[in-house]
Design a protein around this motif. Sequence first.
Motif, PDB file in Angstrom:
ATOM      1  N   ASN A 137       0.952  -1.339   0.345  1.00 36.90           N
ATOM      2  CA  ASN A 137       0.081  -0.323   0.202  1.00 36.90           C
ATOM      3  C   ASN A 137       0.825   1.763   0.184  1.00 36.90           C
ATOM      4  OD1 ASN A 137      -2.565  -1.414  -0.043  1.00 36.90           O
ATOM      5  ND2 ASN A 137      -2.668  -1.429   2.115  1.00 36.90           N
ATOM      6  N   SER A 138       2.530   1.105   0.149  1.00 32.23           N
ATOM      7  CA  SER A 138       2.757   2.441   0.142  1.00 32.23           C
ATOM      8  C   SER A 138       3.279   2.976  -1.898  1.00 32.23           C
ATOM      9  CB  SER A 138       4.579   1.986   0.768  1.00 32.23           C
ATOM     10  OG  SER A 138       4.366   1.612   1.400  1.00 32.23           O
ATOM     11  N   LYS A 139       3.456   3.717  -1.450  1.00 28.99           N
ATOM     12  CA  LYS A 139       3.811   4.938  -2.879  1.00 28.99           C
ATOM     13  C   LYS A 139       5.299   4.725  -4.138  1.00 28.99           C
ATOM     14  CE  LYS A 139       2.566   8.534  -1.360  1.00 28.99           C
ATOM     15  NZ  LYS A 139       2.318  10.159  -1.072  1.00 28.99           N
ATOM     16  N   ASN A 140       5.788   4.605  -2.918  1.00 30.25           N
ATOM     17  CA  ASN A 140       7.039   4.495  -3.608  1.00 30.25           C
ATOM     18  C   ASN A 140       8.339   3.539  -4.276  1.00 30.25           C
ATOM     19  OD1 ASN A 140       6.917   7.550  -4.095  1.00 30.25           O
ATOM     20  ND2 ASN A 140       7.640   7.906  -1.870  1.00 30.25           N
ATOM     21  N   ILE A 141       7.193   2.135  -3.686  1.00 34.69           N
ATOM     22  CA  ILE A 141       7.828   0.921  -3.886  1.00 34.69           C
ATOM     23  C   ILE A 141       7.616   0.170  -5.515  1.00 34.69           C
ATOM     24  CG2 ILE A 141       7.795  -0.022  -1.686  1.00 34.69           C
ATOM     25  CD1 ILE A 141       5.038  -1.648  -2.160  1.00 34.69           C
ATOM     26  N   LEU A 142       8.532  -0.282  -5.584  1.00 29.17           N
ATOM     27  CA  LEU A 142       7.984  -1.602  -6.732  1.00 29.17           C
ATOM     28  C   LEU A 142       7.681  -2.621  -5.654  1.00 29.17           C
ATOM     29  CD1 LEU A 142       7.828  -1.663  -9.784  1.00 29.17           C
ATOM     30  CD2 LEU A 142      10.615  -3.489  -9.609  1.00 29.17           C
ATOM     31  N   SER A 143       6.414  -2.710  -6.351  1.00 30.51           N
ATOM     32  CA  SER A 143       5.999  -4.520  -5.946  1.00 30.51           C
ATOM     33  C   SER A 143       5.504  -5.670  -6.791  1.00 30.51           C
ATOM     34  CB  SER A 143       4.195  -4.430  -4.960  1.00 30.51           C
ATOM     35  OG  SER A 143       3.560  -4.172  -5.893  1.00 30.51           O
ATOM     36  N   ILE A 144       5.283  -6.949  -6.472  1.00 33.04           N
ATOM     37  CA  ILE A 144       6.143  -7.919  -6.774  1.00 33.04           C
ATOM     38  C   ILE A 144       5.051  -9.019  -7.345  1.00 33.04           C
ATOM     39  CG2 ILE A 144       7.515  -9.454  -8.457  1.00 33.04           C
ATOM     40  CD1 ILE A 144       8.505  -6.559  -8.785  1.00 33.04           C
ATOM     41  N   GLY A 145       4.150  -9.024  -7.919  1.00 30.45           N
ATOM     42  CA  GLY A 145       3.539 -10.205  -7.910  1.00 30.45           C
ATOM     43  C   GLY A 145       4.078 -11.725  -8.690  1.00 30.45           C
ATOM     44  N   LEU A 166       4.371  -5.144 -11.276  1.00 33.66           N
ATOM     45  CA  LEU A 166       4.912  -6.164 -11.997  1.00 33.66           C
ATOM     46  C   LEU A 166       4.514  -7.649 -11.363  1.00 33.66           C
ATOM     47  CD1 LEU A 166       8.357  -4.674 -12.596  1.00 33.66           C
ATOM     48  CD2 LEU A 166       6.152  -4.479 -14.369  1.00 33.66           C
ATOM     49  N   VAL A 167       4.713  -8.467 -12.143  1.00 39.50           N
ATOM     50  CA  VAL A 167       5.316  -9.898 -11.790  1.00 39.50           C
ATOM     51  C   VAL A 167       6.238 -10.321 -12.332  1.00 39.50           C
ATOM     52  CG1 VAL A 167       2.325 -10.735 -11.602  1.00 39.50           C
ATOM     53  CG2 VAL A 167       3.573 -10.864 -13.871  1.00 39.50           C
ATOM     54  N   ALA A 168       6.753 -11.888 -11.836  1.00 36.91           N
ATOM     55  CA  ALA A 168       7.818 -12.631 -12.373  1.00 36.91           C
ATOM     56  C   ALA A 168       7.579 -13.998 -11.769  1.00 36.91           C
ATOM     57  CB  ALA A 168       8.916 -12.069 -11.365  1.00 36.91           C
ATOM     58  N   PRO A 169       7.734 -15.225 -11.835  1.00 33.37           N
ATOM     59  CA  PRO A 169       8.849 -16.149 -12.017  1.00 33.37           C
ATOM     60  C   PRO A 169       8.152 -17.031 -10.026  1.00 33.37           C
ATOM     61  CG  PRO A 169       9.754 -17.016 -13.456  1.00 33.37           C
ATOM     62  CD  PRO A 169       9.322 -15.194 -13.134  1.00 33.37           C
ATOM     63  N   GLY A 170       7.484 -17.855  -9.545  1.00 29.23           N
ATOM     64  CA  GLY A 170       7.164 -17.422  -8.093  1.00 29.23           C
ATOM     65  C   GLY A 170       6.133 -18.961  -7.538  1.00 29.23           C
ATOM     66  N   SER A 189      19.770 -23.623   0.698  1.00 28.20           N
ATOM     67  CA  SER A 189      18.688 -23.597   2.597  1.00 28.20           C
ATOM     68  C   SER A 189      20.154 -23.252   2.609  1.00 28.20           C
ATOM     69  CB  SER A 189      18.134 -24.636   2.571  1.00 28.20           C
ATOM     70  OG  SER A 189      16.186 -24.981   1.394  1.00 28.20           O
ATOM     71  N   PRO A 190      19.646 -23.328   4.189  1.00 35.07           N
ATOM     72  CA  PRO A 190      21.254 -23.262   4.755  1.00 35.07           C
ATOM     73  C   PRO A 190      21.725 -24.181   4.862  1.00 35.07           C
ATOM     74  CG  PRO A 190      19.247 -21.824   5.860  1.00 35.07           C
ATOM     75  CD  PRO A 190      19.123 -22.480   4.968  1.00 35.07           C
ATOM     76  N   GLU A 191      23.570 -23.678   5.179  1.00 36.62           N
ATOM     77  CA  GLU A 191      24.324 -25.314   5.430  1.00 36.62           C
ATOM     78  C   GLU A 191      24.064 -25.550   4.214  1.00 36.62           C
ATOM     79  OE1 GLU A 191      23.075 -27.089   9.067  1.00 36.62           O
ATOM     80  OE2 GLU A 191      23.924 -25.714  10.366  1.00 36.62           O
ATOM     81  N   ASN A 192      24.186 -25.211   3.234  1.00 36.90           N
ATOM     82  CA  ASN A 192      24.100 -25.927   2.039  1.00 36.90           C
ATOM     83  C   ASN A 192      23.431 -27.044   1.660  1.00 36.90           C
ATOM     84  OD1 ASN A 192      27.215 -25.016   1.370  1.00 36.90           O
ATOM     85  ND2 ASN A 192      28.162 -26.206   2.531  1.00 36.90           N
ATOM     86  N   GLU A 193      21.832 -26.627   1.531  1.00 36.30           N
ATOM     87  CA  GLU A 193      21.202 -27.462   1.369  1.00 36.30           C
ATOM     88  C   GLU A 193      20.379 -26.770   0.863  1.00 36.30           C
ATOM     89  OE1 GLU A 193      20.389 -30.482   2.859  1.00 36.30           O
ATOM     90  OE2 GLU A 193      21.703 -30.345   3.973  1.00 36.30           O
ATOM     91  N   TYR A 194      19.297 -27.197  -0.702  1.00 38.69           N
ATOM     92  CA  TYR A 194      18.419 -27.149  -1.917  1.00 38.69           C
ATOM     93  C   TYR A 194      16.757 -27.391  -0.827  1.00 38.69           C
ATOM     94  CZ  TYR A 194      23.054 -26.190  -3.833  1.00 38.69           C
ATOM     95  OH  TYR A 194      24.726 -26.126  -3.905  1.00 38.69           O
ATOM     96  N   GLY A 195      16.258 -26.811  -1.786  1.00 37.34           N
ATOM     97  CA  GLY A 195      15.090 -26.583  -2.284  1.00 37.34           C
ATOM     98  C   GLY A 195      14.606 -26.402  -2.683  1.00 37.34           C
ATOM     99  N   ILE A 196      12.689 -26.719  -3.042  1.00 39.32           N
ATOM    100  CA  ILE A 196      11.514 -25.848  -3.829  1.00 39.32           C
ATOM    101  C   ILE A 196      10.788 -24.818  -3.141  1.00 39.32           C
ATOM    102  CG2 ILE A 196      10.198 -26.307  -5.528  1.00 39.32           C
ATOM    103  CD1 ILE A 196      11.731 -28.991  -5.659  1.00 39.32           C
ATOM    104  N   GLY A 197      10.726 -23.713  -3.212  1.00 36.98           N
ATOM    105  CA  GLY A 197       9.513 -22.929  -2.339  1.00 36.98           C
ATOM    106  C   GLY A 197       8.447 -22.257  -3.464  1.00 36.98           C
ATOM    107  N   SER A 198       7.229 -21.852  -3.079  1.00 40.60           N
ATOM    108  CA  SER A 198       7.139 -20.654  -3.989  1.00 40.60           C
ATOM    109  C   SER A 198       6.476 -20.332  -3.087  1.00 40.60           C
ATOM    110  CB  SER A 198       5.399 -21.813  -4.408  1.00 40.60           C
ATOM    111  OG  SER A 198       6.000 -23.182  -5.202  1.00 40.60           O
ATOM    112  N   GLY A 199       5.852 -18.288  -3.374  1.00 40.91           N
ATOM    113  CA  GLY A 199       5.349 -17.384  -3.313  1.00 40.91           C
ATOM    114  C   GLY A 199       5.718 -15.872  -3.770  1.00 40.91           C
ATOM    115  N   THR A 200       5.168 -14.986  -3.439  1.00 39.74           N
ATOM    116  CA  THR A 200       5.399 -13.928  -4.443  1.00 39.74           C
ATOM    117  C   THR A 200       6.719 -13.171  -3.243  1.00 39.74           C
ATOM    118  OG1 THR A 200       4.332 -12.075  -2.452  1.00 39.74           O
ATOM    119  CG2 THR A 200       3.580 -13.294  -4.454  1.00 39.74           C
TER     120      THR A 200
END
Length: 638
Positions: free
Chosen positions: A249-257, A283-287, A294-305
């Motif tokens: 709801n701020s005016k000066n940001i760049l929000s991403i979906g 704007l939108v981008a892949p999400g 992930s920490p300690e040299n781990e990897y994962g999969i995530g979804s979200g803005t």
Amino acid sequence: MRRRMQSVLFAIPFVLLTLAMVEVSLADTRAGKGMNVDRILGNNRYHSPTGDGVLVGVTDAWLVDEDHEELAGRVIAMHDPADVDTTDFDGADFGHATAMAGNIASAGRLRSETRGPAPDATILSMLDSYEPNDEIAYAARTLGLRISHNAWGPDHDTEFQPPRRYPPFFAGAIRGLKASMGRLGYYGSFNRDLDKMILKADVLSVWANGNDAYLVPFYPLENGFGVPFVVDDWHRLNAGFDTSGLPSNSKNILSIGATMHDDVIAGFSSRGPAYDGRLSPHLVAPGYELQVLSPENEYGIGSGTSGSSAVAAGAAALILQQYSEIHGTEPSSALLKAILINSSRDLGPNGPDYTYGYGKLDAEYAAQTISGQEGVREYRKVLSRFVEDTIEHNETQAHAFEVKGNAKELRVTLAWHDAPKKRLVNDLDLWIRHGDGKKIRPLTLNPKRPQKPAKMKRNGRDTAEHIVVENPQAGEWTVFVEGKKVPKGPQPFALVVAAGKGNRRPIHKTEGDFTIEHFLVSKGNVDQPETRFAPGEDIYFHTLVDVHENAQYSDGYYGTMTARYELRDEAGVLRFVITSAWDNCAASVGGQLRDVQSRAQDIPDIEMIKGTYRVRSIVTMHNGVTKTAPNEYEVTLE
């Protein structure tokens, strides 16, 4: 001084359980490819940008793992973990910062699919609990920070007001409060502080737009004085809209979906409008289903803005680097924002909309816009002009621009940072004209009818205005910028004008059809339908679909299917809308039905809404084919 904050927009490794977890190909989940980052990364046509020398801030609940093999040597921490007060720390957020840093700048050396858009950028790790605006401003002054990524916000329990209205019999008595309590959102001290910081620090502040479109409650709420609030009919008719996160709801940001792999909006991605009807997201981008660190040299999969905003920040770092290489100086954050908006790939209805914003961030078209600037003449795919100037009240500036005869689109974007206040303080206007022809206004939305396409009319709400002219006439065009209302001048602004092949929505295959066989509700097992649920129990919605065919793209990916579940009470009043999506949904094999599934998780105050509800399911394929389940289902919350 600590503030209780939440990094709630993205979790590792699997989040948003409202989405059906399905088998997907992970060969093409590198987020940058969806924004054409691969076409400019290291490409000498664009001065070989990789993010080298660009500092990108990550503000989060915890610090980035500076020892991760994909980030080693490129993380600067503003705090020593040993000195951080973890009294209110939520361990579930521990890996969030590392995931965000990876989505921006992972080198991808050991796992190429994790590579971020800016694999040589440096990450500045900051904590959201230690006056983040002050830290970002300090980093901008002393360390040269120009891009800040954010996927956190105030504690909703104490600082957030969901969309709601006073009943009519209270409206007259408290008319003065309706501006802050109305259906179009909330602009408070958090937003004012953020807008003030951006205005002074000149930082491109990239924000996740929120993951709240998938669950919209319509039951009555009460304020601290016991006054009931009820969601109005506007929200019932426009479920999913007006759900942007408080920072947006701020005016000066760049929000991403967030989008799915085929550019369809993710079911969870929050929609606008923001306060006073402003555009959100920008704007939108892949999400969806992003490979993350992930920490300690781990990897994962995530979804979200959160992930969407991170990859957008990484792409912005490449554009910042390219501009700096050409000009020997950095663009203002308003100009960088205007370039990204002007070069975006339009999705959804023509022009801006409250679901996709101005469109999907396109790094290649942004790079071509920079390369084609007047006086630069490098890789001339786009002819463009940039203007950075100031304007006073009632002043009008005219800027000439020559359009060649082969241009498919003329695009113009005006952007500025406004003083902190609920509505515009300094209101600038944009219009263009060919010769003595008709005045062409910006594409402007009507927040009262958020699903309607934008129209060309004056915009008195947004701090960015955008014009698109298809097949423009050759010859001289004049771009006008007017200081319609500038009580606090002079007002700096950035203007981008570009003419080229355009960046309209790509044409995908649109074949595809399906039949909804049945709809049911369960506690997790599709073979055991349920009708009664206790407080706190998970509710799973299943729509069993026979997919006759679905579009297959050149990379083997199939399109998205989304489901909308509507819960109505015994009086027929809509109380909840829940949406979900099935990504990469291939045709059914051998009569096997597809389960387009959603999980209603953590419905707020479930004890307040006990009762029996009729539920119906509506499914839409990516090509627009929409069907309603042949049966409704009855559930009782007790």
